[in-house]
Write an enzyme that holds these catalytic residues in place. Structure first.
Site, PDB file in Angstrom:
ATOM      1  N   HIS A 178       0.826  -1.216   0.000  1.00  0.00           N
ATOM      2  CA  HIS A 178       0.000   0.000   0.000  1.00  0.00           C
ATOM      3  C   HIS A 178       0.853   1.257   0.000  1.00  0.00           C
ATOM      4  O   HIS A 178       0.371   2.337   0.326  1.00  0.00           O
ATOM      5  CB  HIS A 178      -0.937   0.008   1.212  1.00  0.00           C
ATOM      6  CG  HIS A 178      -1.665  -1.269   1.420  1.00  0.00           C
ATOM      7  ND1 HIS A 178      -1.213  -2.246   2.265  1.00  0.00           N
ATOM      8  CD2 HIS A 178      -2.783  -1.757   0.832  1.00  0.00           C
ATOM      9  CE1 HIS A 178      -2.040  -3.299   2.221  1.00  0.00           C
ATOM     10  NE2 HIS A 178      -2.986  -3.018   1.353  1.00  0.00           N
TER      11      HIS A 178
HETATM   12 FE1  FES Z   1       0.137  -1.961   3.812  1.00  0.00          FE
HETATM   13 FE2  FES Z   1       2.824  -2.217   4.094  1.00  0.00          FE
HETATM   14  S1  FES Z   1       1.708  -0.542   3.307  1.00  0.00           S
HETATM   15  S2  FES Z   1       1.254  -3.683   4.498  1.00  0.00           S
END
Ligand code: FES
Length: 217
Positions: free
Chosen positions: A165
């Site tokens: 993410h």
């Molecule tokens: Fe979501 Fe690392 S940014 S698990």
């Protein structure tokens, strides 16, 4: 979860667990070095299953880690990143412009032992030890040490990039502002029983840091 299915992004409607993401990221560990020409990754997963099961200490010969290199060992069923940080990387960690990009630049959240609560988040500034589990949902962040204007993100200063993410950490494992991960990467208990050995899973004499006390791993 199979390897094939782990390479398929989770549907937006499904709420993944931290455990799911740890499996997902494990499948990607072997590709990290592709982005690290100057800072090659050496996967050095410890084969001693009994040691892993007992979460016992793991000894690493740090004399073989060149400046700019990272190795990865397995401790307590988690990847641990060991990095030999060159002087220029250490210098960059302390600039006011860099510190302004970080969510917790002084490591005030309990994500490390007292003996690593300092500007370098380490006992010896040049040697970094981090538990390599993103504090968002548990992916293993990619070692991406080279600064870049574009990759893996704009104005990249070098550090760790979580592909799940987009969380970003610097080369002390400190999380950037404006990303999903809430905390810095944890620092495990460790010490140096001699000049060439780093022992993960054991505190220095006189310290009783309990890794289970960290806020997020
Ligand atoms: Fe979501 Fe690392 S940014 S698990």
């Amino acid at each position: 979860m199979t390897l094939a299915s782990s390479q398929t992004p989770a549907p937006a409607a499904a709420e993944p667990t931290r455990r799911d993401f740890l499996y997902l990221a494990t499948a990607a560990v072997g590709t990290v070095g592709a982005a690290a020409t100057l800072w090659p990754l050496i996967d050095q997963m410890n084969p001693d299953a009994a040691t892993e099961a007992a979460a016992g200490p793991v000894d690493i010969d740090i004399s073989q880690i060149q400046p700019g290199q990272q190795i990865v060992v397995l401790w307590s069923a988690r990847p641990v990143f060991i990095v030999n940080r060159p002087k220029e990387a250490l210098d960059a960690l302390r600039t006011p412009a860099h510190l302004a990009l970080l969510s917790d630049p002084n490591s005030t959240a309990h994500q490390q032992p007292d003996y690593a609560t300092n500007w370098s988040r380490s006992i010896k500034p040049e040697i970094l030890a981090l538990v390599g589990v993103c504090t968002h949902l548990g992916c293993i962040p990619k070692f991406w040490p080279q600064p870049s204007p574009t990759e893996p993100a704009a104005n990249w200063p070098g550090g760790y990039f979580c592909p799940c993410h987009g969380s970003k950490y610097d080369l002390a494992g400190r999380v950037f502002v404006g990303v999903p991960a809430p905390y810095n990467l944890p620092v495990p208990p460790y010490h140096f029983p001699n000049d060439k050995t780093l022992r993960v899973g054991e505190n220095p004499p006189g310290s009783n840091f309990d890794f289970g006390s960290v806020l997020q791993v």
